[in-house]
Design a protein around this motif. Structure first.
Motif, short mmCIF file in Angstrom:
data_model
loop_
_atom_site.label_atom_id
_atom_site.label_comp_id
_atom_site.label_asym_id
_atom_site.label_seq_id
_atom_site.Cartn_x
_atom_site.Cartn_y
_atom_site.Cartn_z
N GLN A 241 -80.41 7.76 20.30
CA GLN A 241 -79.06 7.41 20.75
C GLN A 241 -78.85 7.74 22.22
O GLN A 241 -78.06 7.08 22.90
N ASP B 218 -81.24 7.50 24.55
CA ASP B 218 -81.85 6.37 25.25
C ASP B 218 -80.91 5.16 25.22
O ASP B 218 -80.80 4.43 26.20
N ALA B 219 -80.27 4.97 24.06
CA ALA B 219 -79.36 3.83 23.93
C ALA B 219 -78.21 3.94 24.93
O ALA B 219 -77.81 2.94 25.53
N LEU B 220 -77.70 5.15 25.13
CA LEU B 220 -76.63 5.35 26.12
C LEU B 220 -77.06 4.83 27.48
O LEU B 220 -76.31 4.12 28.15
N ALA B 221 -78.29 5.20 27.87
CA ALA B 221 -78.77 4.81 29.19
C ALA B 221 -78.88 3.29 29.30
O ALA B 221 -78.65 2.73 30.38
N THR B 222 -79.22 2.61 28.19
CA THR B 222 -79.30 1.15 28.27
C THR B 222 -77.93 0.51 28.21
O THR B 222 -77.80 -0.69 28.42
N LEU B 223 -76.89 1.29 27.93
CA LEU B 223 -75.53 0.75 27.87
C LEU B 223 -74.70 1.22 29.06
O LEU B 223 -73.50 1.46 28.95
N SER B 224 -75.37 1.37 30.20
CA SER B 224 -74.70 1.70 31.46
C SER B 224 -73.91 2.99 31.38
O SER B 224 -72.87 3.11 32.01
N THR B 225 -74.36 3.95 30.60
CA THR B 225 -73.64 5.21 30.50
C THR B 225 -74.61 6.35 30.76
O THR B 225 -75.65 6.44 30.11
#
Lengths: 261, 257
Positions: free
Chosen positions: B126, B128-135
């Motif tokens: 999750q 890593d997912a944040l980083a791919t969602l501009s956060t």
């Protein structure tokens, strides 16, 4: 969806290297992905497929080589520049990686709300539209991810990956952990979504049924390098011993699994 | 010379871990000062860390205040110095036991929860997912917890001080038969603002340490359920030890000669 070969590739990896301690995972990966093309990278577990994607996303720093997106080197970007680049990339994670503290629609709308001045009702509408695109009813939007089955979680994750209409979408083992029927449904959704977006897609998988369904082109990663790369239709007649062993799932062949070492 | 190698290895490992922690802390603090800020996340964490810790901190404080009164009575009665009980209770609570016990209770309650939550987010990708969602994960996950810890712990400690003194008052008046007005007068008589202020400074530092260790161990957890469990344990143990060490240093800085 065939690749326009006369243009600069959308994504290009040149001699990409990455090691963890003494273990070399990527040992000079070269790969070109044309605009609008769908490339599937196959390879056994632990051959560095995920590491390759994470290097392109900037989640891991490559030790050597370069990563070009639209011809520009992005391997050394950090901070804001990296965020700006990632804004153009969507990613479907292997375990879906949905935020369990948020509802389904908030997950899908996450990047929308953070990125530009999209208001909450607007973001919710876009999110519900994306959920409909992956075949989920609007009332699913209010549930928490933990209440969904694995297949539904995958769909939500797919909706989240395409929520901001990215130019590039990565799929990390999209069918792992799903039954064959649900796997095929996800594969079809991936093909439809990518076609609708006109996006460039890179998927990694070891599920050959999935690879055949999604790919325009297939590349095989073994021992940190791309050992074969060609149109998806040629995979049966590749003449490459590694590929033959892999697609037919044989224990005997040139690929030695790590367990024997 | 081979017997020296393990010693060196342990020492180098210690330095590496310290360096990583300091770098993590510096990066986290620098993110606290730069926009964007996630105000709603900070509010949610303040409720999680502060408000929901009130019962456990309050219970700890009241029993500590009560036992302080009882213990100092049995001790001071031998010297006919019972009038010092009120002062002992209020000074001990505000200077030492309020912040330290609240810090330790919050370390157990909040530090473990933070490490487990962020650790689970790490192992399920999750973060890593944040980083791919501009956060930025630092801004979205770590900054709100650090800010909430630094703000809410002093408030918790102030409440704990009051409840602790009340506990001492209840025991002294109802069980040891002190005069109520006299006890309150004695409580105020020797209390100085600095006594309370040092306690609140300690609380802010402890709040930072607890949330930092929770975030650090969670953020760097590896390897599934076991890794998350280890992260939670390490967060509680390391923040407890750091609280006690920092407590001594802050006391020495304020009151040392």
């Amino acid at each position: 969806m065939s690749a326009p070969t006369d243009k600069t590739p959308k994504i290009e990896l040149r001699g990409l290297k990455k090691s963890f301690g003494a273990k070399t995972v990527l040992d000079g990966v070269d790969l070109k992905v044309g605009t609008g093309e769908s490339v599937v990278v196959i390879g056994g577990s632990g051959t560095g497929k995920s590491v390759m994607l994470k290097c392109i996303l900037g989640l891991l720093w490559p030790d050597g080589g370069s990563i070009l997106i639209d011809g520009a080197d992005v391997s050394a970007l950090s901070g804001r520049a990296r965020e700006a680049r990632n804004a153009r990339i969507g990613m479907l994670f292997q375990g879906s990686a949905l935020f369990d503290s948020l509802t389904v629609w908030e997950n899908v709308a996450f990047a929308l709300q953070r990125r530009s001045g999209v208001s909450k009702p607007e973001a919710r509408n876009i999110a519900l539209g994306k959920l409909a695109q992956v075949g989920l009813e609007a009332d699913v939007g209010a549930l928490s991810p933990a209440e969904l089955s694995g297949g539904m979680q995958k769909r939500v994750a797919l909706a989240r990956a395409i929520a901001t209409d990215p130019e590039i979408v990565f799929f990390d083992e999209p069918t792992t952990g799903l039954d064959p029927i649900m796997g095929d449904i996800i594969n079809r959704l991936i093909v439809d979504c990518v076609r609708e977006l006109g996006a460039t897609a890179v998927s990694i998988t070891h599920d050959m049924a999935s690879a055949r369904r999604i790919a325009d082109r297939i590349a095989m990663l073994h021992d940190g390098r791309i050992v074969w790369d060609g149109p998806a239709g040629d995979i049966e007649s590749s003449g490459n011993a590694f590929v033959d062993q892999f697609i037919h799932g044989r224990a005997e062949g040139p690929i030695e699994m790590a367990v024997r070492r | 010379m081979n017997f020296l190698a393990p010693i060196g290895r342990v020492f180098i490992g210690f330095l590496v871990a310290t360096g990583r922690l300091v770098a993590f802390a510096a990066l986290s603090v620098s993110h606290c000062l730069r926009p964007p800020f996630y105000g709603r996340s900070i509010g949610r964490q303040m409720i999680q860390i502060g408000y929901f810790s009130l019962p456990v901190v309050g219970l700890t404080a009241i029993f500590t205040g009560m036992v302080l009164a009882l213990q100092s009575y049995t001790g001071f009665a031998r010297l006919n110095a019972e009038s010092a009980i009120a002062t002992v209770v209020v000074l001990t609570m505000t200077r030492e036991l309020g912040p330290v016990l609240a810090g330790l209770m919050v370390a157990g309650r909040v530090g473990a929860a933070i490490a487990a939550e962020i650790g689970t987010m790490r192992v399920t990708e999750q973060i890593d997912a944040l980083a791919t969602l501009s956060t930025d994960p630092y801004k979205y996950l770590i900054v709100p917890r650090l800010v909430a810890g630094v703000i809410t712990l002093p408030i918790l400690v102030l409440i704990a001080d009051i409840i602790g003194v009340f506990g001492g008052y209840v025991v002294s008046v109802h069980s040891l038969e002190f005069n109520a007005a006299n006890y309150l007068k004695l409580t105020w008589q020797f209390l100085e603002p600095l006594d309370v202020v040092t306690g609140l400074v300690k609380a802010a530092v402890f709040g930072f340490l607890v949330t930092l260790m929770g975030c650090y161990h969670g953020f760097h957890s590896r390897g599934g359920a076991q890794g998350v469990g280890a992260a939670a344990t390490n967060a509680v143990v390391s923040s407890s030890v750091l609280i006690l060490a920092a407590n001594y240093m802050i006391t020495a800085a304020f009151f040392g000669t």
